[in-house]
Design an enzyme around this catalytic site. Structure first.
Site, PDB file in Angstrom:
ATOM      1  CB  CYS A  52      43.244  24.766  25.889  1.00 10.83           C
ATOM      2  SG  CYS A  52      41.927  25.299  27.544  1.00 10.83           S
ATOM      3  CB  CYS A 111      39.736  26.518  25.017  1.00  8.33           C
ATOM      4  SG  CYS A 111      41.443  27.311  26.167  1.00  8.33           S
TER       5      CYS A 111
END
Length: 147
Positions: free
Chosen positions: A69, A72
């Site tokens: 991600c 993230c």
């Protein structure tokens, strides 16, 4: 008998009792003798997540993330810096949603990164999407003030 707080060691997982009247900044684990608070988030698996959430008397801020991600990964350094500001008032954990799918499912995680603020085993605040350090700290303190 003086009041104390239970805090889980991020190194060995043992529960420590810290006297409420003393600062926890320099506290060491009674079992492994490592610092209880290091100013860094703790990477946890499903078992360690459950132990921290159920056994710590201090609030727990969880970053639910995944290595693939992009948001993230971009938020990771900000979450790291937030740990330096929030510990020892709050324990910061990182939970990889790919390696902890049952916890992610049970918590109803539908997007990442997701921040969960928990205290005494219950969720008190949730936010999806990346934040910078200032927003992470402000959001956490606001959530604690509301609870």
């Amino acid at each position: 008998m003086s009041a104390s707080h239970q805090v889980v060691c991020g190194h060995c997982g043992k529960i420590n009792r810290l006297p409420a009247e003393r600062t926890a900044t320099n506290a060491r684990c009674g079992s492994c003798h490592q610092p209880i608070f290091s100013g860094h988030p703790i990477e946890v698996d499903e078992e360690a997540f459950g132990r921290h959430v159920a056994s710590s008397d201090i609030p727990v801020l969880v970053d639910v993330w995944a290595p693939w991600c992009g948001p993230c990964r971009s938020m990771a350094p900000m979450f790291e810096r937030a740990a330096q500001e929030l510990e020892p008032r709050v324990r910061l954990l990182k939970l990889n949603s790919d390696t902890a799918p049952s916890v992610s499912s049970r918590l109803g995680i539908s997007g990442i990164p997701t921040l969960l603020l928990m205290h005494h085993g219950r969720e008190i605040a949730r936010s999806a999407g990346a934040m910078d350090t200032k927003r992470i700290v402000a959001w956490t303190m606001a959530g604690l003030a509301r609870s």
